[in-house]
Design an enzyme around this catalytic site. Structure first.
Site, PDB file in Angstrom:
ATOM      1  N   LYS A  80       0.841  -1.196   0.000  1.00  0.00           N
ATOM      2  CA  LYS A  80       0.000   0.000   0.000  1.00  0.00           C
ATOM      3  C   LYS A  80       0.876   1.245   0.000  1.00  0.00           C
ATOM      4  O   LYS A  80       1.906   1.279   0.692  1.00  0.00           O
ATOM      5  CB  LYS A  80      -0.899  -0.032   1.252  1.00  0.00           C
ATOM      6  CG  LYS A  80      -1.941   1.075   1.323  1.00  0.00           C
ATOM      7  CD  LYS A  80      -2.834   0.895   2.549  1.00  0.00           C
ATOM      8  CE  LYS A  80      -3.937   1.922   2.651  1.00  0.00           C
ATOM      9  NZ  LYS A  80      -4.819   1.709   3.822  1.00  0.00           N
ATOM     10  N   SER A 155      -9.733   1.742   2.922  1.00  0.00           N
ATOM     11  CA  SER A 155      -8.857   2.474   2.025  1.00  0.00           C
ATOM     12  C   SER A 155      -7.802   1.617   1.325  1.00  0.00           C
ATOM     13  O   SER A 155      -7.195   2.073   0.356  1.00  0.00           O
ATOM     14  CB  SER A 155      -8.133   3.579   2.793  1.00  0.00           C
ATOM     15  OG  SER A 155      -7.300   3.016   3.789  1.00  0.00           O
ATOM     16  N   SER A 179      -9.758  -0.599   7.237  1.00  0.00           N
ATOM     17  CA  SER A 179      -9.256  -0.452   5.866  1.00  0.00           C
ATOM     18  C   SER A 179      -8.584  -1.672   5.259  1.00  0.00           C
ATOM     19  O   SER A 179      -8.259  -1.647   4.073  1.00  0.00           O
ATOM     20  CB  SER A 179      -8.296   0.724   5.788  1.00  0.00           C
ATOM     21  OG  SER A 179      -9.029   1.910   5.623  1.00  0.00           O
TER      22      SER A 179
HETATM   23  N1  GLN Z   1     -12.834   3.712   6.330  1.00  0.00           N
HETATM   24  C1  GLN Z   1     -12.427   4.202   7.614  1.00  0.00           C
HETATM   25  C2  GLN Z   1     -12.243   5.693   7.571  1.00  0.00           C
HETATM   26  O1  GLN Z   1     -12.631   6.260   6.627  1.00  0.00           O
HETATM   27  C3  GLN Z   1     -11.177   3.509   8.048  1.00  0.00           C
HETATM   28  C4  GLN Z   1      -9.978   3.976   7.332  1.00  0.00           C
HETATM   29  C5  GLN Z   1      -8.766   3.172   7.672  1.00  0.00           C
HETATM   30  O2  GLN Z   1      -8.874   2.132   8.333  1.00  0.00           O
HETATM   31  N2  GLN Z   1      -7.626   3.650   7.253  1.00  0.00           N
HETATM   32  O3  GLN Z   1     -11.731   6.298   8.483  1.00  0.00           O
END
Ligand code: GLN
Length: 476
Positions: A80, A155, A179
Site C-alpha cells: 500500500k 482504504s 481499511s
Molecule cells: N474507512 C475508515 C475511515 O474512513 C477507516 C480507514 C482506515 O482504516 N484507514 O476512516
C-alpha cells in the site's frame, strides 16, 4: 513463461523450492497480469518492474547456489502506498506527496524484502488512508476485480484488488478503522488486522496512530499466517511495538475449531443486508458442525463506536497532518509571498476534500469549547466499549460478525460521507479496542463476495485464523 502460476503464496513457495518454476517466471507472470488488467482496475499507483525482476533474479541465483532460503523467497508482493519504500515513491494517494521518495523502508517492507519477496509496486488508496472505497485517491479510483463497475472498498482497495485479480500473491495494507478487512470482504480475499503492536508501524504514514496497524491481504488463511510470521515482531523503532513472538501461528491454523466458544454479535445480524445475514447464519452452522460452541451475545454499544471512532481518528489526523506545511515535506505552493500564504496555499491545494473534512472535524473536536462534548465523550466511549469487548472475550474465545454490513456497491451510488462511513460499522469495534480481527471470504450475495469477520483476544491471532480456516474450508 509458464501460466498460470499457483494461486497462493505458500503453493508458489513450494513450487519455487521444488524448482518447478523460477522466481523470475513468477514475477513475470504477475507483471503480465498487471499489463492485462491495470487499465481497467488501477490497483497500482507505481509499478516497479525492474526492481521486482532484479529481486527475483537474486532469489534464483541464491537458490541455484544451494542456499537455504526463507519460506516466502521469490513470492511477489504489493505494498500500500502509505508504507515507506526506499527508492520508490510513497504518495499516500495525495498530491501532497506525489513526488515524495522515502529514504528508508518501513520495517514490515524491509522484513519482507529480506525474506526475498520481490516488490511489484505500490497500491492505490484513499488519500492518507481516509475513506471507504478508494475513491478519495488523488490519482483516480480503483475498480473491484469481481465487477469493475463496483468499488473495491477502502482504504486499502488497491491492495485488495491486486490480490483478488492475482496481480500479486499477497499485499500489505493498513487498517485504522477497517481499511484492510472491509476491502478484503468486498473483493473476496482474506484480510487480517493483527493486534495493535504485533507489527511495527515504523514507516507507516500516520493517520490516527492509536488505531493504525499494518494489515495483510492474502488469498488463503494459511498465506495470512505465513506472511504474519514474516513481518511481525518487536521493533525498537516503534514505541508501541510488542515483545511477543509470532512463530507457530501457521502451524496452529489447521487445528480446527473443536472446543472454541464463539459469540454471534446480535446487533450485526440486525444491521446486515439480507444476503450478508444469511451467510452469517450459515457461518454459525458451519462452526457448530465442526465442534465450536456458538452463543448469541448482545453488544448494544456497537452502534456508538462508529461516530466515536470518527471523532477520535479525525482528532489524531488533524494533529498528524500538521507536518504537511509546504516547508518540510511534499507539495509547496511555488508563488507564495509570505509564510502564512505558503502554508495556507500548500495545504489548500495539496489536500483533497475528504482529508480536509477530517482535519476540520478533528480540529473542531479539539477546540476548548468542544473538547469535552466531542473528544472527551468519544474517549469515554472508547474506554467503556473497549472494556466491554474485552469482558465479552473473557467469556468467549472469539466474536463472530460480518466484516461489512453489505457487499460491494456501484461506484457513485453512495454520495454522502456518512453513507460511506457506515460500511465500517462492524470493523470499527476491533480497531477501537486494539484487538485482532480477520475477514475471510464466505459465500456471496447476488454473486458478490461476503466477508465473515472474527475478532479475538489480544495476541491470539492463532485462534482467529483457526476459525477463519474452518470457514474457508466450507467456502471452497
Ligand atoms: N474507512 C475508515 C475511515 O474512513 C477507516 C480507514 C482506515 O482504516 N484507514 O476512516
Amino acid at each position: 513463461m509458464r501460466e498460470p502460476i499457483p494461486d497462493s503464496a505458500l503453493a508458489l513457495s513450494r513450487a519455487l523450492s521444488r524448482r518447478e518454476l523460477s522466481a523470475r517466471e513468477a514475477a513475470l507472470a504477475c507483471l503480465s497480469r498487471m499489463e492485462a488488467r491495470e487499465d481497467e482496475l488501477h490497483a497500482f499507483l507505481t509499478v516497479t518492474r525492474e526492481e521486482a525482476l532484479a529481486a527475483a533474479d537474486r532469489v534464483d541465483s541464491r537458490r541455484a547456489a544451494g542456499e537455504e532460503l526463507p519460506p516466502l523467497a521469490g513470492v511477489p508482493m504489493a505494498v500500500k502506498d502509505n508504507l515507506c519504500t526506499r527508492g520508490v515513491r510513497t504518495t499516500c494517494g495525495s498530491r501532497m506527496l506525489e513526488h515524495f521518495v522515502s529514504p528508508y523502508d518501513a520495517t514490515a517492507v524491509a522484513r519482507l524484502r529480506e525474506a526475498g519477496c520481490p516488490l511489484l509496486g505500490k497500491t492505490n488508496l484513499d488519500e492518507f488512508a481516509m475513506g471507504c472505497d478508494t475513491g478519495a485517491s488523488a490519482f483516480g479510483p480503483t475498480a473491484n476485480p469481481v465487477d469493475p463497475a463496483r468499488v473495491p472498498g477502502g482504504s486499502s482497495g488497491g491492495s485488495a484488488a491486486a490480490v483478488a485479480a492475482r496481480e500479486a500473491l499477497f499485499a500489505l495494507g493498513s487498517d485504522t478503522g477497517g481499511s484492510v478487512r472491509q476491502p478484503a470482504a468486498l473483493c473476496g480475499v482474506v484480510g487480517l488486522r493483527p493486534t495493535y503492536g504485533r507489527i511495527s508501524r515504523y514507516g507507516l504514514t500516520g493517520f490516527a496512530p492509536s488505531f493504525d496497524q499494518i494489515g495483510l491481504l492474502t488469498r488463503t488463511v494459511e498465506d495470512c499466517a505465513a506472511v504474519l510470521e514474516a513481518v511481525a515482531g518487536f521493533d525498537p523503532r516503534d514505541a508501541t511495538s510488542a515483545r511477543v513472538f509470532s512463530e507457530g501461528v501457521l502451524r496452529a491454523v489447521g487445528e480446527g475449531v473443536r472446543g472454541l466458544t464463539i459469540a454471534l454479535v446480535r446487533e450485526s445480524e440486525e444491521e446486515a443486508s439480507p444476503g450478508v445475514r444469511r451467510e452469517l447464519l450459515r457461518a454459525v452452522r458451519c462452526l457448530e458442525s465442526r465442534g465450536a460452541r456458538v452463543d448469541e451475545l448482545s453488544l448494544p454499544f456497537l452502534r456508538d463506536m462508529l461516530p466515536a471512532y470518527h471523532i477520535l481518528a479525525a482528532a489524531e489526523a488533524s494533529s498528524n497532518l500538521a507536518r504537511f506545511d509546504g516547508v518540510r515535506y511534499g507539495f509547496r505552493a511555488p508563488e507564495a509571498v509570505s509564510w502564512q500564504e505558503l502554508i495556507r496555499e500548500s495545504r489548500s491545494r495539496g489536500f483533497g476534500p475528504e482529508v480536509k473534512r477530517r482535519i476540520l472535524l478533528g480540529t473542531l473536536a479539539l477546540t476548548k469549547e468542544r473538547y469535552d462534548a466531542c473528544y472527551g465523550r468519544a474517549s469515554r466511549i472508547r474506554a467503556a466499549t473497549g472494556a466491554a469487548l474485552r469482558e465479552a472475550l473473557a467469556r468467549f474465545d472469539l466474536l463472530l460478525l460480518p466484516a461489512s454490513p453489505e457487499t460491494a456497491w456501484r461506484r457513485g451510488e453512495k454520495r454522502s460521507p456518512v453513507a460511506l462511513y457506515r460500511s465500517d460499522l462492524f470493523a470499527v469495534p476491533a480497531s477501537m479496542a486494539g484487538l485482532p480481527a480477520v475477514s475471510v471470504p464466505f459465500g456471496a450475495e447476488q454473486g458478490l463476495p461476503v466477508g465473515m469477520q472474527l475478532v479475538g483476544r489480544a495476541f491470539e491471532e492463532a485462534a482467529l485464523l483457526r476459525a477463519a480456516r474452518a470457514l474457508e474450508e466450507e467456502n471452497a
